[in-house]
Enzyme design. Structure first.
Site, PDB file in Angstrom:
ATOM      1  N   ARG A   1       1.027  -1.628  -0.080  1.00 20.37           N
ATOM      2  CA  ARG A   1      -0.489   0.369   0.128  1.00 20.37           C
ATOM      3  C   ARG A   1       0.676   1.302   0.195  1.00 20.37           C
ATOM      4  O   ARG A   1       0.825   1.711  -0.802  1.00 20.37           O
ATOM      5  CB  ARG A   1      -0.800   0.323   1.678  1.00 20.37           C
TER       6      ARG A   1
ATOM      7  N   HIS B   1       6.512   4.646  12.694  1.00 20.40           N
ATOM      8  CA  HIS B   1       6.423   4.435  11.415  1.00 20.40           C
ATOM      9  C   HIS B   1       7.813   5.411  10.989  1.00 20.40           C
ATOM     10  O   HIS B   1       7.602   6.216  10.602  1.00 20.40           O
ATOM     11  CB  HIS B   1       5.035   4.675  10.426  1.00 20.40           C
TER      12      HIS B   1
ATOM     13  N   HIS C   1      10.811   6.410   8.288  1.00 13.98           N
ATOM     14  CA  HIS C   1      10.997   6.953   6.282  1.00 13.98           C
ATOM     15  C   HIS C   1      12.705   6.507   7.063  1.00 13.98           C
ATOM     16  O   HIS C   1      13.023   7.386   8.026  1.00 13.98           O
ATOM     17  CB  HIS C   1      11.013   7.774   6.215  1.00 13.98           C
TER      18      HIS C   1
ATOM     19  N   CYS D   1       8.268   9.568  -0.130  1.00  9.68           N
ATOM     20  CA  CYS D   1       7.855  10.656   0.518  1.00  9.68           C
ATOM     21  C   CYS D   1       7.486  12.192  -0.543  1.00  9.68           C
ATOM     22  O   CYS D   1       9.094  12.513  -1.103  1.00  9.68           O
ATOM     23  CB  CYS D   1       7.585  11.466   1.839  1.00  9.68           C
TER      24      CYS D   1
ATOM     25  N   ASN E   1      10.927   4.180   2.594  1.00 11.52           N
ATOM     26  CA  ASN E   1       9.842   3.387   4.452  1.00 11.52           C
ATOM     27  C   ASN E   1      11.514   2.949   4.446  1.00 11.52           C
ATOM     28  O   ASN E   1      12.366   2.662   3.646  1.00 11.52           O
ATOM     29  CB  ASN E   1       8.799   2.742   3.759  1.00 11.52           C
TER      30      ASN E   1
END
Length: 316
Positions: A20, A216, A218, A249, A258
């Site tokens: 996703r 989460h 990055h 991003c 990520n």
């Protein structure tokens, strides 16, 4: 070599977001059959949560316009296991689509800052919560598991550093609304280890324990693994990651996407922290997916283990 570190959790949950959060950032639309194969392989590798797709309007994320078709394919292949896979639902319309397919785990995605709420959701900071409330309430009433994502928790490209108390207030609103777990996103990858510990402590002061939180990260500035280690020391036991490091991003120059699932697994394995995930199977999946995308995987571990001349085996 495995060398356990005192004080770390014995076991953690790796929450896979590549299908996703990773694929939605691709410039090209990946065929639905390829997506289904990717998700199936990641599930088979033992990942306990594989976020499959998002029921966002195709105008905004055309890469995920096939969400219903994908979930139909996965249910045919995996049955109830597919119905339990998380999907993102931005609003009640997205929830309706998930309910129509009999899915059991949804997530909403909010912002800790005003500017990103406007740019990402076309809502003000307060309006986003008004949009989430009926979505979360109805999902809970239907017996679904609900996760809350909160973006821009460490920094915002327009507003700069985001105060800890601002992040905590936004996160608590999602939890009080009914989210069972809150994933704190370093959306542009500017967080550092001390900042991670300070944010976890700020949530603790507000009465939110580590059992309600996930991280989460990055890797824009190469800090994702260091931040993960700091979060482990603070007691966090759920980490989002993307197979092969897929994703990125658009708001941070040189963003590298990520935290790669393989890089996370390699570090956890070395620390003696259990995940129940087959590292070699995830590496093989990411190497295959890199071939589908026509470019090398950003993951250092994938490159080390999958390329000719790489390590013979991971020892997973």
């Amino acid at each position: 070599m495995t060398s356990a570190e005192e004080g770390l959790p014995a076991e953690v949950t790796v929450y896979e977001v590549g299908a996703r959060d990773g694929l939605q950032n691709e410039q090209v639309v990946v065929p639905v059959e390829v997506k289904a194969e990717m998700v199936t392989r990641l599930h088979a590798a033992g990942l306990p949560a594989v976020e499959a797709t998002s029921f966002v309007h195709p105008k905004w994320v055309p890469q995920l316009a096939d969400a219903a078709e994908l979930m139909g394919l996965l249910v045919e292949r995996l049955g109830d296991a597919a119905r339990r896979m998380p999907v993102l639902v931005p609003n009640e319309r997205g929830l309706d689509r998930a309910l129509d397919l009999g899915l059991e785990h949804v997530a909403v995605f909010g912002s800790a800052t005003e500017t990103f709420a406007q740019r990402n959701l076309n809502r003000s900071y307060d309006e986003q919560f008004a949009m989430f409330e009926p979505t979360v309430r109805r999902a809970r009433e239907a017996g679904l598991t609900v996760r809350g994502y909160l973006s821009m928790c460490f920094g915002d490209p327009w507003e700069g550093a985001v105060p800890l108390d601002q992040v905590v207030r936004a996160g608590v609103r999602l939890l009080e609304m009914g989210a069972g777990q809150l994933s704190l996103g370093d959306t542009i990858g500017v967080g550092t280890a001390g900042h991670v510990k300070a944010l976890v402590a700020a949530f603790a002061e507000a009465g939110v324990g580590v059992d309600r939180l996930a991280m989460h990260f990055h890797d824009t500035y190469g800090q994702a693994l260091a931040n993960t280690h700091a979060a482990l020391q603070a007691g966090i036991t759920t980490f989002d990651a993307s197979a092969g490091g897929l994703g990125g991003c658009p708001y941070a120059r040189s963003a590298t996407g990520n935290l790669a699932t393989e890089d996370l697994l390699w570090m956890l394995q070395g620390l003696g922290v259990r995940t129940g995930v087959d590292l070699d199977a995830v590496v093989a999946t990411s190497a295959w997916m890199a071939g589908q995308l026509g470019r090398p995987s950003p993951s250092a571990v994938v490159r080390a283990l999958a390329e000719p001349g790489g390590l013979a085996e991971s020892g997973a």
